[in-house]
Design a protein around this motif. Sequence first.
Motif, PDB file in Angstrom:
ATOM      1  N   VAL A   3      -2.069 -20.518 -12.099  1.00  0.00           N
ATOM      2  CA  VAL A   3      -1.885 -19.694 -10.893  1.00  0.00           C
ATOM      3  C   VAL A   3      -0.427 -19.238 -10.872  1.00  0.00           C
ATOM      4  O   VAL A   3       0.486 -20.045 -10.755  1.00  0.00           O
ATOM      5  CB  VAL A   3      -2.240 -20.480  -9.612  1.00  0.00           C
ATOM      6  N   ASN A   7      -2.250  -8.663 -12.679  1.00  0.00           N
ATOM      7  CA  ASN A   7      -1.245  -9.546 -13.287  1.00  0.00           C
ATOM      8  C   ASN A   7      -0.947  -9.201 -14.741  1.00  0.00           C
ATOM      9  O   ASN A   7       0.135  -9.481 -15.236  1.00  0.00           O
ATOM     10  CB  ASN A   7      -1.622 -11.023 -13.141  1.00  0.00           C
ATOM     11  N   ASP A  38      -3.632 -12.714  -5.502  1.00  0.00           N
ATOM     12  CA  ASP A  38      -4.771 -11.926  -5.980  1.00  0.00           C
ATOM     13  C   ASP A  38      -5.849 -11.812  -4.898  1.00  0.00           C
ATOM     14  O   ASP A  38      -6.165 -12.802  -4.225  1.00  0.00           O
ATOM     15  CB  ASP A  38      -5.343 -12.608  -7.232  1.00  0.00           C
ATOM     16  N   LEU A  96      -8.754 -13.193 -16.761  1.00  0.00           N
ATOM     17  CA  LEU A  96      -7.791 -12.916 -15.700  1.00  0.00           C
ATOM     18  C   LEU A  96      -8.517 -12.523 -14.408  1.00  0.00           C
ATOM     19  O   LEU A  96      -9.412 -11.677 -14.423  1.00  0.00           O
ATOM     20  CB  LEU A  96      -6.868 -11.757 -16.113  1.00  0.00           C
ATOM     21  N   SER A  97      -8.140 -13.171 -13.325  1.00  0.00           N
ATOM     22  CA  SER A  97      -8.486 -12.788 -11.953  1.00  0.00           C
ATOM     23  C   SER A  97      -9.883 -13.185 -11.465  1.00  0.00           C
ATOM     24  O   SER A  97     -10.013 -13.714 -10.364  1.00  0.00           O
ATOM     25  CB  SER A  97      -8.296 -11.282 -11.733  1.00  0.00           C
ATOM     26  N   LYS A 112     -10.832 -20.410  -4.099  1.00  0.00           N
ATOM     27  CA  LYS A 112      -9.920 -21.489  -4.522  1.00  0.00           C
ATOM     28  C   LYS A 112     -10.671 -22.811  -4.632  1.00  0.00           C
ATOM     29  O   LYS A 112     -10.448 -23.586  -5.574  1.00  0.00           O
ATOM     30  CB  LYS A 112      -8.770 -21.650  -3.522  1.00  0.00           C
ATOM     31  N   HIS A 155      -3.016  -8.876  -7.915  1.00  0.00           N
ATOM     32  CA  HIS A 155      -4.250  -8.729  -8.695  1.00  0.00           C
ATOM     33  C   HIS A 155      -4.048  -8.219 -10.122  1.00  0.00           C
ATOM     34  O   HIS A 155      -4.692  -8.689 -11.052  1.00  0.00           O
ATOM     35  CB  HIS A 155      -5.197  -7.785  -7.947  1.00  0.00           C
ATOM     36  N   TYR A 174      -8.694 -14.349  -5.705  1.00  0.00           N
ATOM     37  CA  TYR A 174      -8.273 -15.744  -5.523  1.00  0.00           C
ATOM     38  C   TYR A 174      -8.127 -16.100  -4.044  1.00  0.00           C
ATOM     39  O   TYR A 174      -8.411 -17.234  -3.636  1.00  0.00           O
ATOM     40  CB  TYR A 174      -6.948 -15.955  -6.263  1.00  0.00           C
ATOM     41  N   THR A 232      -4.644 -16.397 -12.830  1.00  0.00           N
ATOM     42  CA  THR A 232      -4.684 -15.526 -11.652  1.00  0.00           C
ATOM     43  C   THR A 232      -3.343 -15.593 -10.940  1.00  0.00           C
ATOM     44  O   THR A 232      -2.535 -16.499 -11.185  1.00  0.00           O
ATOM     45  CB  THR A 232      -5.816 -15.936 -10.695  1.00  0.00           C
ATOM     46  N   HIS A 258     -10.016  -8.681 -17.632  1.00  0.00           N
ATOM     47  CA  HIS A 258      -9.479  -8.687 -16.265  1.00  0.00           C
ATOM     48  C   HIS A 258     -10.422  -7.931 -15.336  1.00  0.00           C
ATOM     49  O   HIS A 258     -10.999  -6.923 -15.715  1.00  0.00           O
ATOM     50  CB  HIS A 258      -8.100  -8.011 -16.292  1.00  0.00           C
ATOM     51  N   ASP A 259     -10.578  -8.435 -14.091  1.00  0.00           N
ATOM     52  CA  ASP A 259     -11.309  -7.718 -13.046  1.00  0.00           C
ATOM     53  C   ASP A 259     -12.755  -7.451 -13.504  1.00  0.00           C
ATOM     54  O   ASP A 259     -13.455  -8.380 -13.897  1.00  0.00           O
ATOM     55  CB  ASP A 259     -10.531  -6.444 -12.681  1.00  0.00           C
TER      56      ASP A 259
END
Length: 319
Positions: free
Chosen positions: A292, A300, A263, A125-126, A272, A298, A266, A259, A101-102
């Motif tokens: 989604v 999640n 976020d 993720l993200s 997108k 963010h 996103y 995501t 993530h991130d």
Amino acid sequence: MEGIEHRRVEVNGIKMHIAEKGKEGPVVLFLHGFPELWYSWRHQIAALGSLGYRAVAPDLRGYGDTEAPSSISSYTGFHIVGDLVALIDLLGVDQVFLVAHDWGAIIGWYLCMFRPERIKAYVCLSVPFTRRNPKIRTVDGMRAAYGDDYYISRFQEPGKMEAQMAEVGTAYVMKSTLTTRKTGPPIFPKGEFGTGFNPDTPDKLPSWLTEDDLAYFVSKFEKTGFVGGLNYYRNLNLNWELMAPWNGVKIKVPVKFITGDLDIVYTSPKVKEYIHGGGFKEDVPNLEEVIVQKGVAHFNNQEAAEEISNHIYEFIKKF
């Protein structure tokens, strides 16, 4: 956190703290983002560790109970991936399932790029894969697109953001960051950290974040400060130079991307379009699924913890 065990291991010249649950079964390696810790994955470690997997989540270099080299240039993508390859070796396996993530997600893409044979499948993720622009360095491109007050632009000068974070205090930094539901690229007003990033920092924590959770993050960052995590951002331009040999590379690992529709990544310009318009699939040919989550921001993996755990399990059990 029942059943989660902790130890420090030697990897790539540093001592790394890892949290793990489950002794047998395939390894699931979890990579956290900024400003986070292994603890961001507490729910997923518990869930996957109870489903026959060996769940392993390190504090990445510069974070928590893992060592933090003092030199800024010790935080390139190569250093972090080097730590993780050494960790995979130490766990005694050839391959792992990767969940990230991130900033962990960015490192995850590097890991899939450099050592795809070590990754069975990747749940990201993200942060989607970012196609390298050979004509402009990463931070220069962001500055041109979003200006000098964009958070990554503001993170570049050593010491400056650390001082502003110290001014508002660790508890405020963590609370405002984890609870933000402000969409689009984070822009800070000049000379401050807090209000621009999350002008609506709540008095009461959301249901998915307890006072104990927040206290754990705060206790660790009060000891270490944020410099380790900020140094990842300070290597974005250097990473751009180092990644030149991989320009145009395709990520061949099977991927599931998740995501939230709130976020910050996103909802930033052109993201997108890249994710849904064919660019992402072109760069990651084995992108199998894009999820989604409605009404999710963010973080999640913490906000929609059970749903994320289920998504991970549904994907990795196929392999």
